[in-house]
Design an enzyme around this catalytic site. Sequence first.
Site, short mmCIF file in Angstrom:
data_model
loop_
_atom_site.label_atom_id
_atom_site.label_comp_id
_atom_site.label_asym_id
_atom_site.label_seq_id
_atom_site.Cartn_x
_atom_site.Cartn_y
_atom_site.Cartn_z
N HIS A 131 -32.78 31.34 104.39
CA HIS A 131 -32.85 32.29 105.50
C HIS A 131 -34.14 32.12 106.27
O HIS A 131 -35.07 31.43 105.82
CB HIS A 131 -32.78 33.73 104.96
CG HIS A 131 -34.00 34.12 104.17
ND1 HIS A 131 -34.22 33.68 102.88
CD2 HIS A 131 -35.08 34.87 104.49
CE1 HIS A 131 -35.37 34.15 102.43
NE2 HIS A 131 -35.93 34.88 103.40
N ASP B 41 -36.88 34.91 108.14
CA ASP B 41 -37.10 36.35 108.00
C ASP B 41 -36.69 37.12 109.25
O ASP B 41 -37.12 36.80 110.36
CB ASP B 41 -38.57 36.62 107.64
CG ASP B 41 -38.90 36.09 106.25
OD1 ASP B 41 -38.01 36.11 105.38
OD2 ASP B 41 -40.05 35.64 106.05
N HIS C 126 -36.25 29.25 104.50
CA HIS C 126 -36.83 29.21 103.16
C HIS C 126 -35.93 29.95 102.17
O HIS C 126 -35.03 30.69 102.57
CB HIS C 126 -38.24 29.79 103.16
CG HIS C 126 -38.32 31.23 103.57
ND1 HIS C 126 -38.22 31.63 104.89
CD2 HIS C 126 -38.46 32.37 102.86
CE1 HIS C 126 -38.32 32.94 104.95
NE2 HIS C 126 -38.46 33.44 103.75
N ARG D 50 -46.59 40.15 101.05
CA ARG D 50 -46.28 39.45 102.30
C ARG D 50 -46.66 40.28 103.51
O ARG D 50 -46.46 41.49 103.52
CB ARG D 50 -44.79 39.14 102.36
CG ARG D 50 -44.45 38.03 103.35
CD ARG D 50 -42.97 37.94 103.59
NE ARG D 50 -42.60 38.77 104.71
CZ ARG D 50 -41.34 39.12 105.01
NH1 ARG D 50 -40.34 38.71 104.25
NH2 ARG D 50 -41.09 39.87 106.06
#
Length: 288
Positions: A103, A105, A255, A271
């Site tokens: 995917h 983000d 990723h 993150r």
Amino acid sequence: MQVRRLSFPIGAEVTGLDITRPLSGADREELVRHWHEHLILLFRGQPLTPQQHIAFTRNFGEADTHEANPDFRLPGYPEAIEVTNRTVHGKPSATREVGRAWHSDMEHTILPLKGSLLWCGELPGVGGDTMFANMYEAYESLSPGMRAMLESLEAEHDVIASFSDKYVAPDPAHVARLRLTAPPVAHPVLRVHPETGRKSLFLSERVRRFIGFTDAESAPLLRYLCEHATQPEFVYRHQWQLHDALLWDNRCVIHQALADYDRSQVRYMRRTSIVGEPCGRPAPQAAA
Ligand code: OGA
Ligand code: MN
């Protein structure tokens, strides 16, 4: 600073730079140039506090406050989320299976993220790797015929499309909530990077169909393109070390977080996210 490539397809490690401290304007400009060239940048041995993590993120744009995922936030820091299998008040963490399929983000929204910066705070004894694929390369290695055909296509991105019971049975209440809060969106299959001007493939395992096509018609080509994009030659697999910080460009990279570790051990990642430019549109009704 010194820069050394991490692999043939993608990525570079930056050394000789302390990212816990504010950067000079010249260092910032140099880093952005390296980022655009290598798509992902790795900084090892950076014991970032949440404040330092967020401050470093702002060198690359506006830090997102994660309105779409309030439960993932680090308490007190809306600009940071926790991605971990650590229990929260004795309950399994809501983020323990984040990122299990290929995917980009927030690709399933009309404000996909520009970049993400993931920091490793605790690691299992072995594994817990993350893979990254270069989507410029995916596009440029297609035949002229295929590239021309993809030019006119849009795809439906849906966060639910990538859920599987391979690792954890999706909670039906969570899926029902997402159906309301994250309706599918349509994005052009080819994307031009606003900074580099390079064209890339914008597809992943969160794509359900091509707009105007049925699921059955879409599936073979989608599968081909995903497999093409994630062939080992185009992928870098990152083996985390404690206090690694890794920045990626969601506009030209997809990723996946691997479940390749002993789940009784803790993996803790923090993150931040960089706000992108609005693009795409709500997905129209599916073809019959
Ligand atoms: C993410 C994600 C990967 C990982 O935070 O967006 O996909 O390895 N995480 O935890
Ligand atoms: Mn992700």
